[in-house]
Design an enzyme around this catalytic site. Structure first.
Site: not given
Length: 869
Positions: A8, A33, A48, A60, A64, A83, A86, A130, A600
């Site tokens: 990445c 919220c 951040c 949210h 953001h 990400c 990506c 899984c 998952h």
């Protein structure tokens, strides 16, 4: 889940952050919220500190990221990084060891560390597997089961296909090998479970709880051994098991596929004198919802080894509740909306409807001789006449390492509020399927605790019956709206103890769910209670998160807090319970991330060697803090009995063995029981009958691998264990049992004689052009006899039982239409009848007496005169 191998390019934007800082943020709320965890997301952009909610609330965190152009965010429950550019998950171990020119150096945040300890091996995802990987990792971290497959490998023997126990043993050996790989590929076990249950074939996602039940039932079936009748002092295990109290993994094996269920249906509770109530299958489609029907595909899915998750509901009765003598008065269970989660190829993890079951409490599998095995059909209780000669073969009881570890029992009581008659039954379970109570349910539940009133969690037990369509539709809309509102908005904190209290709360049996009292001979109001009679060594708990209505499906995302240590079940224990240890510690928890339509599975497990918690996400194994486990959205939990006393007992035995005192006698002890002593909190009495026959010797078929079955103990160790636990018997010399050898030789001769005689008589029958008599025989009994004479079953069948293929009409027994029967000659019937007895005799062709020649001549003369006129 598909993982990209490429790097990445946005990892350089990660700011300075530590794992401790993220753990602290996980205890906070959404900054937009106010939503609380779990599954909050923290922005990883430099400088951040934003924390926002995920898709289960208002998302949210995504808003953001889009507004601020911040690329990376981390889930504060699972520590998985996403990400937005990506549009995929990012793994930090893909970053270069040395920073690229101009890039930010690697930060203290490192959430995907691969460790080299035993039991920390991942499993490769082989196509939406899984659900299987998470279940296997949870089982792998159950010490009593894993230690059995590692230390008692000689006991893992079976001649039954697909030999899943061998595949599981190989997998466990790979996972716990000191030179283990970073991950393994469970191909062999996956192939074996697909042979047992076609539902798991293909690459569709499935329910992990469904997989667990089928796997454990198959392991039990392959490893089971008949329980011997012990003498006084040999074993106390039999005292704990009552009549009809059998393992849910016992009786004739029924595969998870669409094969027909066992016909050995029986009602567990004794009826009145001269009466017999049989459970007779109605020829009607299974019902999957109010007014709806289950498709054949869904019905095949639900006809499994472990039985479907039994739904809770105030409209259900237990399977042996007293019933009236007419079908109209019988109580019919209403369909439930709680289901397991199955997945189609197009929509992973899409739930399917569960057929109605007959018991509202247990989610474990009923005995295989029970009619509950045919979960896809509709049953009713009817009065049936027992045909003459219909005798039942005494069903042997079986045990295995699976039943020893996971089997518990529940005592159910139903009281008629008119005559105060109390009906009791003992039922086995391998897991408890608990409802998740809502806000109103918790209020009623807590008030009932103080007022001692029967109640039940309505949100988890409601079913629709005898109400108008307008009321039904409005209620469905209300439930759908409630399901769309975040749980933090309307739901209080729910604990695992609340779920247990809702499960064991008393049920009022009234209205459409009235109790059919045998004494009153009418439907009456009643109350049903249940308590745990015997606690299992490992308690498996399934939280009922997935529900289905007629028009929609949803997942209950309410966070259920659960203790890592000290879960006490004493409040739910019956007074006459033999279980002394009632507290449990958490071993592993399986979580489902996603919705009712997709998701998952991962597992959090505590390593028995170092006591640390790890996240098992397919092939990735990551150490996590226990706070992460406590914030997890639990779906299936495994708890183990906790006892400091058992730890001290083991330490004392080790000290005695290290003394190396010279002893004149050496004692042999069962390796399997010694494994129980090393891993169980309550191992029970010593049971050397696992390698002894009923005569006290070694069975001839076990003598060649006797070293795998026994361990030699010095005299001081044996005396301490015997004085502490009892049981036995004491064994100082191993020898082949001569009596068993003679019996085996006689059995071989008997089998050969019976099969040769049958073949001879059947050839004569086939050579007859027009046999005067053709008799019928039940194919169910014939298959049991065939398994015996061909050596697949050591126990001979019981008396011939033709009761299921015959019906009484006009005082005569006739062949039932559509019956499963075979045709044999009169000589074959007499041969088998002389050996096994039973009946009744049912003929499809009998000798016809020749017509009277004088009468025939008179009829022809009258006919001729009539024509002349």
């Amino acid at each position: 889940m598909t993982n990209q191998a490429e790097l990445c390019p946005h990892l350089d934007s990660i700011g300075e952050v530590t794992k401790e800082e993220l753990l602290q943020k996980s205890k906070g709320t959404c900054q937009s919220c106010g939503a609380v965890g779990p599954n909050l997301w923290a922005c990883l952009q430099k400088d951040c500190a934003y924390v926002g909610c995920g898709e289960s609330y208002s998302d949210h965190s995504t808003l953001h990221a889009q507004a601020k152009k911040h690329n990376l965010t981390v889930n504060l429950t699972t520590f998985r990084i996403w990400c937005y550019v990506c549009e995929r998950e990012v793994f930090l171990e893909q970053r270069p060891v040395l920073p690229a020119p101009g890039s930010h150096p690697c930060k203290p945040l490192d959430l995907s560390i691969f460790l080299s300890g035993k039991g920390l091996t991942g499993m490769k995802n082989i196509g939406n597997s899984c659900y299987m990987n998470a279940a296997l990792q949870a089982l792998s971290n159950c010490p009593p089961l894993t230690q059995f497959f590692l230390e008692c490998g000689g006991l893992v023997r079976t001649d039954k296909k697909p030999a899943l126990c061998k595949s599981y043993q190989k997998l466990i050996s790979e996972l716990w090998h000191k030179k283990r790989p970073s991950y393994v590929v469970p191909t062999s076990l996956s192939h074996g479970i697909k042979l047992v249950n076609p539902m798991f074939r293909g690459y569709a996602q499935q329910d992990t709880q469904e997989f667990l039940r089928c796997l454990m039932d198959q392991l039990h079936e392959e490893l089971k051994e008949p329980l011997m009748e012990f003498g006084a002092g040999d074993s106390g295990d039999g005292d704990e098991r009552r009549d009809g109290d059998r393992s849910p993994s016992e009786d004739e094996f029924l595969s998870c596929d669409s094969g027909s269920s066992s016909d050995r249906g029986e009602v567990l509770e004794a009826r009145g004198p001269g009466e017999a109530e049989l459970l007779i299958q109605d020829e009607c489609a299974g019902r999957g919802g109010p007014g709806g029907s289950i498709s054949e595909k869904e019905r095949l899915k639900e006809r499994r080894v472990s039985g479907s998750p039994l739904h809770s509901g105030s409209r259900e009765m237990d399977e042996d509740a007293d019933v009236d003598t007419t079908a109209e008065d019988a109580t019919h269970a209403q369909p439930d909306n709680e289901t397991s989660m199955h997945c189609s190829a197009s929509r992973p993890c899409s739930p399917t409807h569960s057929p109605p079951d007959l018991h509202p409490k247990l989610s474990s599998s009923p005995p295989r001789s029970s009619p509950l095995r045919s979960a896809g059909a509709c049953f009713s209780l009817k009065k049936a006449q027992i045909l003459p000669g219909a005798k039942k073969k005494k069903q042997p009881r079986y045990r295995s390492v699976i039943s020893d570890i996971f089997d518990g029992s529940i005592l159910s009581l139903v009281q008629c509020l008119t005559c105060d008659r109390v009906s009791t039954t003992v039922e086995m379970f391998q897991d408890l399927s608990l409802p998740i109570p809502g806000k109103e349910d918790l209020a009623r539940l807590h008030s009932s605790i103080h007022q001692n009133l029967p109640t039940k969690a309505g949100a988890c037990t409601e079913s629709y019956a005898s109400q108008g369509w307008i009321s039904y539709i409005m209620d469905s809309i209300r439930r759908f709206v409630v399901s769309c509102i975040p749980s933090w908005f309307w739901g209080p904190l729910v604990t695992l103890e609340d779920c247990l209290a809702a499960f064991f709360a008393a049920d009022e049996l009234k209205g459409d769910n009235m109790y059919s009292c045998e004494r009153c001979k009418k439907l009456r109001n009643g109350v049903k209670y249940c308590k745990v009679l015997r606690l299992p060594e490992i308690l498996c708990i399934h939280l009922k998160r997935f529900r289905h209505e007629v028009m929609y499906s949803f997942k209950i995302n309410s966070h259920v807090s659960f203790p890592l240590e000290g879960l006490d079940l004493r409040p739910f224990l019956a007074k006459d319970s033999p279980s002394q240890i009632t507290t449990y510690d958490l071993l592993s928890v399986i979580c489902h991330h996603g919705t009712a339509g997709s998701g998952h599975y991962i597992a959090y497990c505590q390593n028995v060697i170092n006591g640390q918690w790890y996240e098992f996400d397919d092939q990735y194994v990551t150490e996590v803090h226990e706070t992460v486990v406590q914030n997890a959205e639990a779906y299936v939990l495994f708890y183990r009995k906790s006892s400091e006393e058992s730890v001290r007992e083991r330490q004392k035995v080790v000290a005695l063995a290290s003394m190396k005192e010279p002893s004149l006698l050496q004692f042999y002890i069962s390796r399997e029981w010694l494994n129980k002593f090393n891993t169980f909190a309550e191992p029970g009495p010593i049971t050397n009958h696992t390698f002894l026959c009923q005569h006290g010797g070694i069975p001839p078929n076990k003598y060649h691998y006797i070293d795998d079955l026994v361990v030699i103990l010095p005299q001081n160790v044996w005396e301490y264990l015997y004085n502490r636990f009892g049981g036995g018997p004491a064994v100082n010399h191993l020898y082949v049992c001569a009596i068993c050898q003679v019996e085996i030789e006689a059995l071989v001769k008997r089998r050969k004689t019976e099969i040769d005689t049958f073949i001879k008589l059947n050839k004569e029958f086939q050579a007859e052009e027009a046999p005067s008599v053709i008799l019928c025989i039940s194919m169910q009994w014939f298959r049991e006899w065939e398994s015996f004479v061909k050596g697949r079953d050591n126990e001979p069948p019981g008396p011939i039982d033709n009761s299921k293929i015959g019906v009484m009409k006009g005082g005569h027994i006739q062949l039932k239409q559509g019956a499963d029967y075979g045709q044999i000659s009169e000589g074959t019937w007499q041969y088998l009848l002389n050996i096994y007895g039973g009946g009744p005799e049912i003929a499809v062709r009998q000798t016809v007496a020749p017509a009277d020649s004088d009468g025939l001549h008179g009829e022809r003369k009258i006919e001729a005169e009539t024509r002349a006129l």
